[in-house]
Design an enzyme around this catalytic site. Structure first.
Site, mmCIF file in Angstrom:
data_model
loop_
_atom_site.group_PDB
_atom_site.id
_atom_site.type_symbol
_atom_site.label_atom_id
_atom_site.label_comp_id
_atom_site.label_asym_id
_atom_site.label_seq_id
_atom_site.Cartn_x
_atom_site.Cartn_y
_atom_site.Cartn_z
ATOM 1 N N GLU A 114 0.835 -1.203 0.000
ATOM 2 C CA GLU A 114 0.000 0.000 0.000
ATOM 3 C C GLU A 114 0.865 1.246 0.000
ATOM 4 O O GLU A 114 1.746 1.401 0.831
ATOM 5 C CB GLU A 114 -0.927 0.006 1.227
ATOM 6 C CG GLU A 114 -1.728 1.276 1.411
ATOM 7 C CD GLU A 114 -2.536 1.663 0.180
ATOM 8 O OE1 GLU A 114 -2.353 2.798 -0.309
ATOM 9 O OE2 GLU A 114 -3.320 0.822 -0.308
ATOM 10 N N THR A 138 -9.342 4.126 -1.383
ATOM 11 C CA THR A 138 -10.257 5.257 -1.550
ATOM 12 C C THR A 138 -11.503 5.094 -0.701
ATOM 13 O O THR A 138 -11.932 6.032 -0.030
ATOM 14 C CB THR A 138 -10.659 5.386 -3.039
ATOM 15 O OG1 THR A 138 -9.513 5.762 -3.807
ATOM 16 C CG2 THR A 138 -11.745 6.430 -3.228
ATOM 17 N N GLY A 161 4.057 -0.002 -5.099
ATOM 18 C CA GLY A 161 4.380 -1.283 -5.717
ATOM 19 C C GLY A 161 4.484 -1.166 -7.219
ATOM 20 O O GLY A 161 3.609 -0.588 -7.870
ATOM 21 N N GLY A 217 -23.933 12.288 -11.203
ATOM 22 C CA GLY A 217 -23.883 10.881 -10.809
ATOM 23 C C GLY A 217 -23.918 10.719 -9.305
ATOM 24 O O GLY A 217 -24.227 11.649 -8.555
ATOM 25 N N ILE A 222 -21.601 10.254 -6.810
ATOM 26 C CA ILE A 222 -20.719 11.000 -5.915
ATOM 27 C C ILE A 222 -21.154 12.457 -5.815
ATOM 28 O O ILE A 222 -21.248 13.028 -4.721
ATOM 29 C CB ILE A 222 -19.256 10.898 -6.397
ATOM 30 C CG1 ILE A 222 -18.789 9.443 -6.356
ATOM 31 C CG2 ILE A 222 -18.336 11.769 -5.543
ATOM 32 C CD1 ILE A 222 -17.454 9.197 -7.049
ATOM 33 N N ASP A 232 -11.734 -1.560 -9.454
ATOM 34 C CA ASP A 232 -11.883 -0.415 -10.354
ATOM 35 C C ASP A 232 -10.880 -0.412 -11.497
ATOM 36 O O ASP A 232 -11.087 0.269 -12.502
ATOM 37 C CB ASP A 232 -11.721 0.896 -9.570
ATOM 38 C CG ASP A 232 -12.898 1.186 -8.660
ATOM 39 O OD1 ASP A 232 -13.815 0.336 -8.575
ATOM 40 O OD2 ASP A 232 -12.916 2.260 -8.026
ATOM 41 N N HIS A 292 -44.597 -6.643 9.574
ATOM 42 C CA HIS A 292 -45.389 -5.412 9.565
ATOM 43 C C HIS A 292 -45.251 -4.699 10.904
ATOM 44 O O HIS A 292 -45.323 -5.343 11.944
ATOM 45 C CB HIS A 292 -46.862 -5.734 9.317
ATOM 46 C CG HIS A 292 -47.765 -4.547 9.433
ATOM 47 N ND1 HIS A 292 -47.858 -3.592 8.443
ATOM 48 C CD2 HIS A 292 -48.595 -4.142 10.438
ATOM 49 C CE1 HIS A 292 -48.726 -2.660 8.823
ATOM 50 N NE2 HIS A 292 -49.184 -2.978 10.033
#
Length: 468
Positions: free
Chosen positions: A33, A41, A116, A184, A186, A314, A446
């Site tokens: 990381e 994120t 990395g 959108g 965000i 992503d 209910h």
């Protein structure tokens, strides 16, 4: 040189979940990381902090607008302590981040801090902040480097007045007029946060409606509700320029007629989506192919063209959603262990955490029409539910789309209170290929919001909702 069975590059929801599953399956696992904290994120500058601010601003909005009707009287003026709101958000983030670190320790996953990059297909170089580096050997590598906010080529994001979602989550003041470029998920979520706190909010959207990838009925209802709350919309507007002069940002946008709309605000939030992040990865050194859109190219098993390297989340094709990344991370880990997992991408739910919330899974009505699928539709409004009236959350509806011949549920679309949680019922039903009648015959407690799902299923089955 340290050697591992699996090295995961990136510790967002996809990366850290994949690392945990790899460790559970007996692999000696490391995670790399670049930032000082784990979680990517989502935990640091996305899902978690935005929900913290949404919840805080919702409480304030309720206190201002609804407490008196509930019989709750607060002496004196209700004020926003924005600094405390931001501090609370930070505390929530810190708790979640420390939780990820605990999970790494619990599962004996080696955490390596730094950027990395590939030296070759089995060696990953990790470059530290001080410029030093170490190289680790990996039998298998999982790329989970996520995404970054996208922009438009002519916009100069200065991170002060012209900002992305990252900066919008840590402002020092409440904007007077926040201009949002992009209608959108965000943009709308952050827009509602600041709208509740007193900002004027204007949304400029290139398409003819907000949340354009979701069912048009959801877009129509959310537009109506947010307009009622005070949000301004400029749909079918193409942004031409974004300029800053001191504390003023001017956005010019052209509508379909060629007319120019000029909006002046003290902040402009650029929220036009996200782009896959592979900067500094040196994927070419490992022979890994990228697509024209900058995504890592993968097959149906999320394997790259290099057999021991996989990619998830992503940075690959598909919806940019944390839970989609998690499922892919687990899938790759189990494939490496010789198992045969699967993901049904049609059943990855999408959620907008405005209030009312918006949630959907499966096909939209527009998609079914385009594909020539014969379907039937059943809807039920929340205003007809006793639970909704009790909580004063009467906006929205549940819509169920089912195959006209087989009655199999093809899509479920919701807008209303707690639908982010309710959508799981639809995902479960569709995973087991339930019919609308199957859902309609299940007992729903209910009074609950979930009764709207049952009623919509009744409407889709043979148009016989009980409470409408």
């Amino acid at each position: 040189m340290s050697s591992f069975d699996v090295v995961v590059i990136g510790s967002g929801p996809g990366g850290y979940v994949s690392a945990i599953r790899c460790a559970q399956l007996g692999f000696n696992t490391a995670i790399v990381e670049k930032y000082p904290t784990l979680g990517g994120t989502c935990l640091n500058v996305g899902c978690i902090p935005s929900k913290a601010l949404l919840d805080s601003s919702h409480h304030y909005d309720d206190a201002m607008k609804h407490f008196k009707e509930h019989g709750i009287e607060i002496p004196g003026d209700i004020k926003v302590n924005f600094e405390q709101m931001i501090n609370r958000k930070k505390g929530v983030v810190d708790q979640n981040v420390s939780g990820i670190q605990y999970l790494m320790d619990k599962n004996k996953i080696t955490v390596i801090q730094g950027v990395g990059s590939f030296e070759d297909a089995t060696h990953v170089k990790v470059t530290k902040e001080d410029g030093s580096s170490e190289t680790v050997e990996a039998k298998n590598v999982i790329i989970a480097t996520g995404s970054k906010p996208a922009s438009l080529p002519f916009i100069d994001i200065d991170k002060e007045r012209i900002i992305t979602s990252t900066e919008a989550l840590k402002l020092k003041e409440i904007p007077k007029h926040l201009v949002i470029i992009g209608g959108g998920v965000i943009g709308l979520e952050l827009g509602q946060v600041y709208l509740r706190l007193g900002a004027k909010v204007s949304v400029v959207e290139y398409m003819d409606r907000i949340i354009p990838t979701m069912d048009a009925a959801l877009s129509k209802e959310l537009t109506k509700v947010l307009k009622k709350q005070g949000m301004k919309f400029y749909t079918s507007h193409k942004v031409q320029s974004v300029e800053r002069d001191g504390d003023t940002v001017t956005v010019k946008a052209e509508n379909k007629k060629g007319d120019i709309e000029t909006l002046e605000g003290d902040y402009a939030l650029v929220s036009v989506g996200r782009r896959p992040y592979t900067d500094g990865l040196d994927a070419d050194k490992a022979g890994v192919k990228l697509t024209e859109r900058g995504q890592v190219e993968v097959n149906d098993h999320l394997q790259t063209n290099v057999s021991n390297i996989y990619a998830i989340g992503d940075v690959v094709r598909g919806a940019m959603l944390a839970h989609k990344a998690e499922e892919e991370g687990v899938l790759v880990a189990e494939i490496l262990a010789g198992q045969k997992p699967h993901i049904n991408y049609n059943l990855i739910p999408g959620v907008v955490y405005t209030w009312p919330e918006v949630a959907a899974v499966g096909k939209t009505e527009e998609q079914l029409k385009e594909a020539g699928v014969e379907y039937k539709s059943g809807s039920f409004p929340f205003k007809a539910l006793g639970r909704s009236r009790a909580s004063m959350d009467t906006d929205g509806f549940v819509k169920i789309l089912a195959d006209a011949k087989t009655d199999e549920v093809l899509g479920v679309h919701m807008i209303g209170a707690r639908v982010a949680d309710l959508i799981a019922e639809a995902v479960t039903a569709m995973e087991f290929r339930a019919s609308a009648e199957d859902i309609s015959r299940m007992s729903h407690a209910h009074p609950t919001y979930a009764e709207a799902v049952k009623e919509a299923a009744l409407a889709a089955t043979d148009n016989r909702p009980l409470h409408l």
